[in-house]
Each structure stands twice: as structure tokens, then as C-alpha cells.
Design an enzyme around this catalytic site. Sequence first.
Site, mmCIF file in Angstrom:
data_model
loop_
_atom_site.group_PDB
_atom_site.id
_atom_site.type_symbol
_atom_site.label_atom_id
_atom_site.label_comp_id
_atom_site.label_asym_id
_atom_site.label_seq_id
_atom_site.Cartn_x
_atom_site.Cartn_y
_atom_site.Cartn_z
ATOM 1 N N HIS A 106 1.092 -1.158 0.231
ATOM 2 C CA HIS A 106 0.145 0.185 0.441
ATOM 3 C C HIS A 106 1.210 1.328 0.196
ATOM 4 O O HIS A 106 2.444 1.568 0.111
ATOM 5 C CB HIS A 106 -0.681 0.214 1.016
ATOM 6 C CG HIS A 106 -0.177 0.616 2.177
ATOM 7 N ND1 HIS A 106 0.422 -0.771 3.168
ATOM 8 C CD2 HIS A 106 -0.167 1.150 3.385
ATOM 9 C CE1 HIS A 106 0.988 -0.216 4.520
ATOM 10 N NE2 HIS A 106 0.997 0.859 4.126
ATOM 11 N N HIS A 166 4.462 0.310 -0.058
ATOM 12 C CA HIS A 166 5.225 -0.716 1.011
ATOM 13 C C HIS A 166 4.715 -1.851 1.062
ATOM 14 O O HIS A 166 3.277 -1.799 1.195
ATOM 15 C CB HIS A 166 5.704 0.581 2.282
ATOM 16 C CG HIS A 166 5.040 1.161 3.081
ATOM 17 N ND1 HIS A 166 4.599 2.213 2.532
ATOM 18 C CD2 HIS A 166 4.609 1.100 3.889
ATOM 19 C CE1 HIS A 166 3.479 3.155 3.484
ATOM 20 N NE2 HIS A 166 3.126 2.101 4.189
ATOM 21 N N ARG A 192 6.297 -9.110 15.692
ATOM 22 C CA ARG A 192 7.328 -7.983 15.838
ATOM 23 C C ARG A 192 6.155 -6.385 16.033
ATOM 24 O O ARG A 192 4.877 -6.739 16.185
ATOM 25 C CB ARG A 192 7.421 -8.112 14.319
ATOM 26 C CG ARG A 192 8.234 -6.095 13.502
ATOM 27 C CD ARG A 192 7.838 -6.513 12.312
ATOM 28 N NE ARG A 192 8.281 -5.734 11.841
ATOM 29 C CZ ARG A 192 7.898 -4.280 11.270
ATOM 30 N NH1 ARG A 192 6.189 -4.812 11.049
ATOM 31 N NH2 ARG A 192 8.799 -2.962 9.920
ATOM 32 N N ASP A 218 0.285 5.193 1.847
ATOM 33 C CA ASP A 218 0.100 5.582 2.601
ATOM 34 C C ASP A 218 -0.932 7.035 2.210
ATOM 35 O O ASP A 218 0.046 7.882 1.633
ATOM 36 C CB ASP A 218 0.917 6.687 4.665
ATOM 37 C CG ASP A 218 1.888 4.881 4.569
ATOM 38 O OD1 ASP A 218 0.699 4.207 4.833
ATOM 39 O OD2 ASP A 218 2.854 5.039 5.280
HETATM 40 O O1 AKG Z 1 5.079 -1.796 10.151
HETATM 41 C C1 AKG Z 1 5.404 -1.286 9.855
HETATM 42 O O2 AKG Z 1 7.004 -1.579 9.164
HETATM 43 C C2 AKG Z 1 4.783 -0.457 8.208
HETATM 44 C C3 AKG Z 1 3.147 0.058 8.666
HETATM 45 C C4 AKG Z 1 2.460 0.715 7.851
HETATM 46 O O3 AKG Z 1 3.047 0.778 6.864
HETATM 47 C C5 AKG Z 1 1.198 1.961 8.371
HETATM 48 O O4 AKG Z 1 1.532 1.316 9.418
HETATM 49 O O5 AKG Z 1 0.673 2.148 7.416
HETATM 50 FE FE FE2 Z 2 2.123 2.480 5.714
#
Ligand code: AKG
Ligand code: FE2
Length: 161
Positions: free
Chosen positions: A39, A95, A105, A41
Site C-alpha cells: 500500500h 510498502h 514484531r 499511505d
Molecule cells: O509496520 C510497519 O513497518 C509498517 C506500518 C505501515 O506501513 C502502516 O501502518 O501504514
Molecule cells: Fe503504511
Amino acid sequence: MGDESTFLEQNCLPSTCYLRMNRYPPCPKYSHVFGLMPHTDSDFLTILFQDQVGGLQLVKDGKWISVKPNPEALIVNIGDLFQAWSNGMYKSVEHRVVTNQKMERFSTAYFLCPSYDAVIQSYKERPLYRKFSFREYRQQVQDDVKDFGHKIGLPRFLIRS
Ligand SMILES: O=C(O)CCC(=O)C(=O)O
Ligand SMILES: [Fe+2]
């Protein structure tokens, strides 16, 4: 959009930004399952902290690469609004998060968002995108997810010449 040099601090206020804490449980069986699907952001900038487990990947030169975990560092990702505002000079990074078979994690993301009424537009002579409010952008993303099962994002706002 006013003075470009102060736009972010004038529009992305503590009351319009938000923090998300993510927990990704270990996923022993399915190595092909994503913790978070690919996605971009829907904000200006995302300030991201990831722990030492790793799993964040981003697209660079058309290939997925892993972002080496460094708990001492913060990652700053460009979001869709920054791409529109900069008229495509800065790209919203695609990403995703891959799961880890053994380890849990954690990550924390701070999303720099303007108010819903803020209007996003580039002042370049030939804007790539039509101007839109953040409210309109969020609504369009929601509608597309509902109608097509995924976000379409900025291409929706391209000016066709
Ligand atoms: O957990 C991550 O490293 C990325 C989180 C992410 O991309 C988001 O919350 O939009
Ligand atoms: Fe994100």
C-alpha cells in the site's frame, strides 16, 4: 495552500495527526502471508519506528527491498498527499510488511495528516492532479476499497491532457 515552507506545520496539527501501534504475531505456517498488504499511505509523511525483527519492505527501482531494522532510527515515508502537493517530484512509497515465522514484531507509525477541510494542490504551472480536499481523498479511497476491493489512490485525481 499558502506558504510552501510552512504548509506542513500549519496544516498537520497534533489534533489532525495520529499514531498507530502495530503488532504482527509470528506466522509459522504461511510464509507467503503479508503482515500488511502492499500500500501507500494516504497522508503527507509517515514517521515509522520498527523493532529489531524486520519485515518492512518497499519498492525501489521496481523491486521489493527490505528495510534493515535499526531500533535507533526512525524511517520517514512520503505519502500520497506529499506526492500531489509536490506535483510528483516526491513519490509516495509503496510498502508492505512480510511476516516472521518465529518472532512477534512491533512497529509504531505516526501519520502526518491535515484537517479534512485542507485542500491539497500543487502550484506548478501544469499540475498533474486536480485539487482535492483531504476529506474527498479519504472518501474516495474508502469508496474504492468497498467497490473494487483495493485502494486506487492518486491516479483517480490525475488531470488528463
Ligand atoms: O509496520 C510497519 O513497518 C509498517 C506500518 C505501515 O506501513 C502502516 O501502518 O501504514
Ligand atoms: Fe503504511
